[in-house]
Design an enzyme around this catalytic site. Structure first.
Site, mmCIF file in Angstrom:
data_model
loop_
_atom_site.group_PDB
_atom_site.id
_atom_site.type_symbol
_atom_site.label_atom_id
_atom_site.label_comp_id
_atom_site.label_asym_id
_atom_site.label_seq_id
_atom_site.Cartn_x
_atom_site.Cartn_y
_atom_site.Cartn_z
ATOM 1 N N SER A 73 27.034 -7.856 22.105
ATOM 2 C CA SER A 73 26.766 -7.471 23.499
ATOM 3 C C SER A 73 26.280 -6.037 23.604
ATOM 4 O O SER A 73 25.503 -5.706 24.493
ATOM 5 C CB SER A 73 28.065 -7.536 24.317
ATOM 6 O OG SER A 73 28.278 -8.803 24.835
ATOM 7 N N ASP B 170 24.832 -10.137 33.714
ATOM 8 C CA ASP B 170 26.091 -9.631 33.162
ATOM 9 C C ASP B 170 27.205 -9.710 34.193
ATOM 10 O O ASP B 170 27.103 -10.468 35.157
ATOM 11 C CB ASP B 170 25.871 -8.196 32.647
ATOM 12 C CG ASP B 170 26.707 -7.908 31.406
ATOM 13 O OD1 ASP B 170 27.933 -8.040 31.492
ATOM 14 O OD2 ASP B 170 26.134 -7.548 30.365
ATOM 15 N N HIS C 74 32.094 -4.705 31.276
ATOM 16 C CA HIS C 74 31.041 -5.130 30.348
ATOM 17 C C HIS C 74 29.633 -4.824 30.873
ATOM 18 O O HIS C 74 28.808 -4.235 30.174
ATOM 19 C CB HIS C 74 31.227 -6.631 30.102
ATOM 20 C CG HIS C 74 30.378 -7.202 29.028
ATOM 21 N ND1 HIS C 74 29.097 -7.652 29.255
ATOM 22 C CD2 HIS C 74 30.619 -7.423 27.713
ATOM 23 C CE1 HIS C 74 28.588 -8.133 28.125
ATOM 24 N NE2 HIS C 74 29.499 -8.002 27.174
#
Ligand SMILES: *[C@@H]1O[C@H](CO)[C@@H](O)[C@H](O)[C@H]1NC(C)=O
Ligand SMILES: *[C@@H]1O[C@H](CO)[C@@H](O)[C@H](O)[C@H]1NC(C)=O
Ligand SMILES: *[C@@H]1O[C@H](CO)[C@@H](O)[C@H](O)[C@H]1NC(C)=O
Ligand SMILES: *[C@@H]1O[C@H](CO)[C@@H](O)[C@H](O)[C@H]1NC(C)=O
Ligand SMILES: *[C@@H]1O[C@H](CO)[C@@H](O)[C@H](O)[C@H]1NC(C)=O
Ligand SMILES: CC(=O)N[C@H]1CO[C@H](CO)[C@@H](O)[C@@H]1O
Length: 770
Positions: free
Chosen positions: A552, A148, A215
């Site tokens: 996600s 990630d 994220h």
């Protein structure tokens, strides 16, 4: 149109980044590590191989940017087209492909989050507010690795209070980088690595495991974050934020920046994660559906193949390119592919109209300051059209440059919005800077996903709600309205609903394998975030949490469930864990006890959610599982169209392995998968597929009987209809015969086959296309 789309997509996903000499980064994939080869030997031989093709008098060490030498062999290097072509012909090379750029699978609001998340440095060290809750239980030995954008180690989600020593089998490391050193890892966050991101290095501070995008912090805390009480996004969605497997350890492999993810880094992340000893790998990123790499050209397919061959489970997001069909990515049969659904929480912000003060429901997140009484003049984009613009349709969509700002100043503007328009956030920004006081966006599909607009009052309404607003505007010469504060609505019905953005099956690679596999919450998910400097009016401290949407966010929920199943059943294969998650407890119903729907209101199908929305704990005791091993995946590759010489390079095989002469795409239906797909059944024809189930229940002696749920027009027969397991018989095969009768007008039929011993329900969805 198709060509054009394809062209842009190809540009977007292949970092062209040409060097001054026309060179660019290629990934050279060399399959399995030859027996008795040390990483150092492999490193040397890869450099020698590159040396044999370099024509520019360079040193191999200077052009190689990554080397893969633990779980599989290969490297990434800056090469000319000719050099790449020469390498492609070398013995031992499986594939050579330009380093692709993949994207993180957050929704379109990503573009906005990106703008607001930069300039973090000064805001960061402010913690406080939320506190880590109760200590995790004692069994904490499952390790989740995430590929990630990095991690924010100060988040309370990664506090290690109550965790025992790091498992001794852990071979990973905590890399030192900008604003990150070994003190940032602990007994919860046990590893952190970062890689050269080449063309997508992004702005400053790339050389660190520290998350600059938010994220990776969000997905890590969703997969394995501690329970943190008092969490909220500036008061919205208040409660406890908790990961799917709060007892698991976390290892971050930073392969992305805000600008994207480098394929060469993704492969390096897999190579390290496998060698470090993670149990589950969670991957919330992927290729665009318009760029369709083959399995041997796709870093995610390659890396996950080797992970699964070594017993490491890989969970991936399905992509955010829905609701169009055939948009699912990360669809290899060794991956668990996750779609996104809504939860029963909504963010409501209504429009109150003047006249009789009637309220029209809307949804969005705003932190604005409008008066509660409807006193702001209301105008449609169409009515505010600039005289120099002829296209009233663009004006009704409030496309930048089409409105007369003297007409929108001081007003709430009603704007339509469709896919393909300028982004919502950009439209709203333009209105805001031209002095409008608010915006009502008419957005058919996307209202279920609340977009954050911070200070500017915006709400999103459905077309039906918009009709009422239009009617009111037409009824008066001086229409007025206001937009009410966002409130959190819980126990919202119906939920779950398949999110509009969630990518759909069938897979464009092979229709004979159902993808996505399962669905999980991926809309407005509250989890940890990096501190940002853009604060809503009146706020002094950045929220430690954020509400974000995308497949996600769904993926790490399932990675957490997989880690929990693994910690209870440490010897289970990735296929057995996937089978348990798919066949046990996954639901196709919503909280109205009606069939789950999509955003558009139509009943959802397995192409939307696979086996259904996952159940967090039912998978611990599935009763039966559909096992799959490396051999089955190799047979799949044969049926898919690879020849034995290519497959031999990908993985070491028993000598004499050959693809069966009758290998064909149709035989993919026989892969022992927990779902069944048959394509191209003729209207009156029949097809039979085989499956085998393995008893993993507590009772060795158990009898399962079958129940079939078949749609009208399709006959489904299961033989035998009863399976008797004993101490010595642990695995039993059965056949499912699909035959058409009177299927006029239908092209896709779905149903399920369920085995039950009275205690366990082992359900497999099926899809048959005519
Ligand atoms: C890591 O960085 C912090 C803050 O800069 C510092 O206090 C600490 O001593 C460093 N630890 C190591 C092991 O270098
Ligand atoms: C209020 O006004 C709207 C439109 O102006 C109309 O549709 C609605 O029926 C009215 N409601 C009441 C309770 O009068
Ligand atoms: C196997 O496939 C590869 C790639 O398509 C091809 O180059 C090779 O010649 C094939 N080998 C055989 C034995 O058919
Ligand atoms: C394909 O060939 C294998 C032997 O190579 C055989 O066992 C299998 O039954 C065949 N399958 C079909 C569908 O004909
Ligand atoms: C499947 O069922 C159909 C209809 O009952 C039958 O005609 C066909 O022979 C069966 N096929 C197999 C392979 O058993
Ligand atoms: C969540 C939130 O703070 N929403 C704000 C939205 O805007 C209103 C004013 O119109 C504020 O009062 C709310 O606090």
């Amino acid at each position: 149109m198709w060509l054009l789309l394809w062209f842009f997509a190809a540009l977007a996903v292949t970092g062209d980044g040409l060097g001054s000499d026309g060179s660019k980064v290629y990934v050279v994939y060399m399959g399995t590590v030859p027996p008795r080869t040390s990483p150092d030997l492999l490193r040397q031989s890869q450099l020698r191989l590159v040396g044999t093709v370099l024509k520019r008098g360079q040193k191999a060490e200077r052009v190689v940017v990554q080397q893969y030498k633990h779980a599989f062999s290969g490297f990434a290097a800056r090469l000319s087209k000719d050099e790449a072509a020469s390498l492609r012909r070398k013995p031992g090379v499986v594939s050579v492909f330009p380093d692709p750029v993949y994207q993180l699978h957050t929704t379109r609001s990503w573009e906005f989050l990106q703008e607001t998340a930069v300039k973090i440095d000064s805001a960061r060290r402010s913690t406080g507010g939320a506190k880590a809750a109760a200590a995790p239980p004692a069994t904490t030995d499952t390790i989740i690795g995430l590929l990630d954008s990095g991690i924010w180690p100060e988040s309370p989600s990664f506090d290690d209070a109550g965790f025992g020593p790091v498992p001794s089998r852990w071979k990973g490391t905590c890399m030192t980088g900008r604003d990150f050193n070994s003190s940032n890892c602990n007994k919860k966050l046990i590893g952190a690595r970062y890689y050269d991101l080449g063309e997508v290095r992004g702005p400053a501070q790339s050389n660190s495991p520290r998350d600059q995008a938010g994220h990776g912090t969000h997905t890590s805390s969703t997969a394995a974050g501690n329970a943190v009480t008092g969490a909220s996004y500036y008061g919205l969605a208040p409660g406890t934020a908790k990961g799917g497997s709060a007892a698991s350890r976390v290892a971050m492999y930073r392969v992305c920046s805000e600008a994207g993810c480098a394929g060469s880094a993704i492969l390096a992340g897999f190579d390290d994660a496998i060698a470090d000893g993670v149990d589950v790998i969670s991957v919330s990123l992927g290729a665009s559906p318009y760029f369709r790499p083959d399995f041997s050209d796709d870093p995610i397919a390659i890396g996950s193949f080797h992970a699964v061959a070594k017993g490491v489970m890989v969970v991936c997001s399905a992509g955010n390119s829905g609701p169009e069909a055939a948009t699912v990515v990360n669809a290899a049969p060794w991956i668990l592919t996750v779609a996104a659904t809504t939860i029963d929480r909504n963010f409501e912000s209504d429009v109150v109209l003047g006249g009789n003060n009637s309220a029209v429901k809307g949804g969005a997140i705003n932190f604005s300051n409008l008066d509660k009484s409807p006193k702001y003049p209301l105008i449609t984009g169409e009515a505010a059209k600039s005289s120099s613009v002829s296209d009233s349709d663009s004006a009704s969509h409030c496309e930048p440059g089409t409105l007369d700002t003297s007409k929108t100043k001081g007003k709430i503007v009603l704007c339509h919005h469709s896919d393909g328009d300028t982004s919502k956030v950009e439209k709203v920004d333009v209105l805001n800077s031209a002095g409008a006081v608010g915006c009502i966006l008419v957005n058919k599909a996307e209202v279920a996903v609340a977009t954050t607009y911070l200070d500017f009052p915006v709400t999103e309404v459905t077309s039906a709600a918009a009709a009422a607003i239009h009617k009111y505007i037409a009824s008066t010469s001086q229409p007025v309205a206001t937009i009410t504060p966002t409130t959190t609505v819980t126990e919202y019905k119906p939920a779950p609903v398949v999110a509009y953005f969630s990518s759909r099956g069938p897979s464009s690679q092979t229709g004979n394998l159902l993808k996505p596999d399962v669905a999980a919450p991926g809309v407005n998910i509250l989890a940890s975030w990096i501190p940002t400097t853009s604060l809503p009016i009146g706020q002094k401290q950045a929220s430690q949490f954020n509400l974000v949407s995308g497949t996600s966010m769904a993926c790490p929920h399932v990675a957490g469930v997989a880690a929990t199943v693994k910690s209870w059943n440490p010897t289970w294969s990735p296929a057995a864990i996937r089978s348990a998650i798919m066949t046990t407890g996954a639901t196709q119903l919503n909280n109205d006890r009606a069939p789950m729907t999509t955003d558009s209101g139509s009943v959802a199908t397995p192409y939307d959610y696979g086996a259904g929305q996952v159940h967090p704990t039912a998978a611990l005791d599935p009763g039966l599982v559909y096992e799959l091993g490396e051999d089955d995946y190799l047979q799949f590759l044969c049926n898919y169209g690879y020849n034995a010489s290519t497959i031999k390079l990908i993985t070491s095989l028993p000598s004499g392995f050959n693809c069966a002469a009758n290998a064909s795409k149709d035989l993919i239906s026989n892969l022992n998968y927990p779902s069944i797909t048959v394509t191209g059944l003729s209207k009156t024809g029949s097809r039979t597929v085989t499956r085998a189930v393995t008893n993993v229940g507590a009772l060795e002696e158990s009898t399962y009987t079958v129940t079939v749920s078949a749609p009208a027009g399709l006959d489904v027969k299961v033989t035998p209809s009863k399976l008797e397991f004993t101490k010595s018989v642990k695995k039993l095969a059965f056949q499912v015969n699909f035959s058409g009768k009177n299927m006029a007008g239908k092209s896709t039929l779905s149903g399920s086959v369920t085995w039950s011993d009275g205690k366990h329900m082992v359900r497999s969805p099926f899809v048959v296309t005519i």
